[in-house]
Write an enzyme that holds these catalytic residues in place. Sequence first.
Site, PDB file in Angstrom:
ATOM      1  N   ASP A 261       0.821  -1.213   0.000  1.00 14.91           N
ATOM      2  CA  ASP A 261       0.000   0.000   0.000  1.00 14.91           C
ATOM      3  C   ASP A 261       0.853   1.261   0.000  1.00 14.91           C
ATOM      4  OD1 ASP A 261       0.954  -0.683   2.588  1.00 14.91           O
ATOM      5  OD2 ASP A 261      -0.508   0.657   3.504  1.00 14.91           O
ATOM      6  N   GLU A 264       3.344   1.454   2.604  1.00 16.18           N
ATOM      7  CA  GLU A 264       4.455   0.511   2.440  1.00 16.18           C
ATOM      8  C   GLU A 264       4.460  -0.612   3.461  1.00 16.18           C
ATOM      9  OE1 GLU A 264       7.732   3.222   0.572  1.00 16.18           O
ATOM     10  OE2 GLU A 264       7.670   3.697   2.702  1.00 16.18           O
TER      11      GLU A 264
HETATM   12  C1  NOJ Z   1       8.747   3.041   6.718  1.00 16.94           C
HETATM   13  C2  NOJ Z   1       7.600   3.391   5.855  1.00 16.94           C
HETATM   14  O1  NOJ Z   1       7.947   4.372   4.961  1.00 16.94           O
HETATM   15  C3  NOJ Z   1       6.413   3.781   6.700  1.00 16.94           C
HETATM   16  O2  NOJ Z   1       5.329   4.130   5.918  1.00 16.94           O
HETATM   17  C4  NOJ Z   1       6.088   2.598   7.550  1.00 16.94           C
HETATM   18  O3  NOJ Z   1       4.978   2.898   8.366  1.00 16.94           O
HETATM   19  C5  NOJ Z   1       7.258   2.185   8.377  1.00 16.94           C
HETATM   20  N1  NOJ Z   1       8.401   1.953   7.535  1.00 16.94           N
HETATM   21  C6  NOJ Z   1       6.899   0.951   9.172  1.00 16.94           C
HETATM   22  O4  NOJ Z   1       7.994   0.530   9.875  1.00 16.94           O
HETATM   23  C1  NOJ Z   2       6.372   6.954   4.509  1.00 15.91           C
HETATM   24  C2  NOJ Z   2       5.026   7.036   3.909  1.00 15.91           C
HETATM   25  O1  NOJ Z   2       4.213   6.074   4.522  1.00 15.91           O
HETATM   26  C3  NOJ Z   2       5.071   6.788   2.423  1.00 15.91           C
HETATM   27  O2  NOJ Z   2       3.802   6.965   1.882  1.00 15.91           O
HETATM   28  C4  NOJ Z   2       6.043   7.727   1.759  1.00 15.91           C
HETATM   29  O3  NOJ Z   2       6.127   7.413   0.403  1.00 15.91           O
HETATM   30  C5  NOJ Z   2       7.398   7.649   2.408  1.00 15.91           C
HETATM   31  N1  NOJ Z   2       7.301   7.780   3.824  1.00 15.91           N
HETATM   32  C6  NOJ Z   2       8.339   8.733   1.898  1.00 15.91           C
HETATM   33  O4  NOJ Z   2       7.835   9.989   2.235  1.00 15.91           O
END
Ligand code: NOJ
Ligand code: NOJ
Length: 562
Positions: A261, A264
Amino acid sequence: MKLHILLLLQFTAFVSSLYIPVVKSSHKDEIALAFNSNVGTFPSDLSFFHGLIQQFFRLGATVKEEDNIRLADFETWVVEQKKVSFQGILNNIGGVSEFLNVSEVSKGAVIASPSKNKPNYFYQWVRDAALTIKSLIYHIDDNKFENVDDIKSVIEAYIENNYYLQRLDNNSGKFDDQDKAGLGEPKFNANNTAFTDNWGRPQRDGPGLRAITVLSYLSLLEKWDKKVSNEFLQSPEFIYNEIVKPDLIYIIKNWFKEGFDLWEEVNSHHYYTSITQLTAIKDGLALAQKIEKDPDFIRKLKVTFSNLKQFIEVDSGYKNPALPYIVETPSLLRSGKRTGLDAGSLLGSLHSHNMEFGDYSDIPFDVTDDHLINTLSAMVADMKYRYPLNHNKIGFEKGVGVALGRYPEDIYDGYGTSEGNPWFISTASASEIIFKFLYDLKNRKLDIIINNQNKDFFQQFIDFDKIPSTDIVTVPANEYTDAIVIRYGSQTYKTLALNLASYSDSFLEIIKDHVDNHGRMSEQFNKYHGFMQGARDLTWSYSAVWNAFRWRQKTLDILDQF
Ligand code: NOJ
Ligand code: NOJ
């Protein structure tokens, strides 16, 4: 929670309620620098203390009173914050930024944030880049293509850069794979090499988002009768064939497969991914009908559009008869892990309806859709209680905005996992949705239909019992059961519109309260004490807030014409 932590918490709340954020000093930049470099040097499990440290720096920091953006009145802040936000996007793009080193960040590469550790966001995410470049495209349109040569070349550098990224072998696959699997790679190193650590991949929203952005640029060129300047890109035909078409092929071949999603985290089907893919196919088809040589490809786009639409509206479970809101990831609802409520649904609607660029009524879940409005109101209802910083909004009779996070069950704190917080992009999106809603009503001269589905939302803004009968449209009894239809342009309509506009502003006021004294924004702000945390200077935060301001302006310009 241990007692001393609680006490500390209360102490912090107390101090921040006393604290006046201005201390005069001539060392503003050094201190700002110290402040910035301290962000991110604390371990993730200490994020709460991190906030305290930030607070400490804020107490000592150091902006001349007249330069402190947070002290401005709301309207002045909107003007200034819009500029800071736009600059905040440019600062994170290779080749334009004064802060980034070209040997580290390729020309046209958009990094998510300059933060290199705790967290390391010094990468190009396909999603973040596509979304933030779109703000630059809107900027050009708003300026009627005048005096925007510099921004035009940034956008074209982004497009050229994506030509190279598309063709890099990576852990999701290759460009030349049968189903173009390499295009599902979510992020790349800033210097255009593949990122090879473990990650939530593939993420299938990237190609669609990139296609939407590039296609909207091409339609902008057409609208203002301009040419491609970048020598490598040559022409719209080249851009379509070499960059857009591969992304469309990716969607055609992969839309029905599971993937990670936008946050991520979860490998499944996701509303955000599907709805933005659908729009990419629609926009792609519009251009393909003008320049595509292969009729079979046009046929494939049409078939994909109708299959994907059927999936979104019926088969996927994004719409659940038992629930009033959109279910972002139906598998998580089925397994009992989540409610399905998610800011991804709000973002999905915004990113898939390019209202002023054409007719998007064939894409479901626009801003006037009941499920979408109910998603917003359920998010507000949940997070008002979930985040202590919103508790001062409990008990208000009138609708008032609150700080919104990603989804109720979130535990990502911007550094690691502990507890979720409000995010700038979610809070800004709520505001943008309501402004767009108002704009759409005016644009299409729509009556407002209040029914069982959406009345909980509207009752925050209007007293149903006091509507004069002249303001109500009588409809055939069987057409809308139990609906009140408020006549377009009536006094009640105008009052409702004004109340909604101030509701929308109340989300922006929250953002004003949580930026730093320069208007800088990171990813999140702490749910207890409100200080920022997570990656600093997040490109996407700047873009989302800038977009909300833009819709605010467009809507206010027409609000007195209702
Ligand atoms: C990094 C991701 O970018 C973020 O969206 C996610 O919630 C965390 N990893 C989870 O560990
Ligand atoms: C975490 C977010 O969940 C994700 O959507 C985003 O792409 C990355 N950070 C980078 O900003």
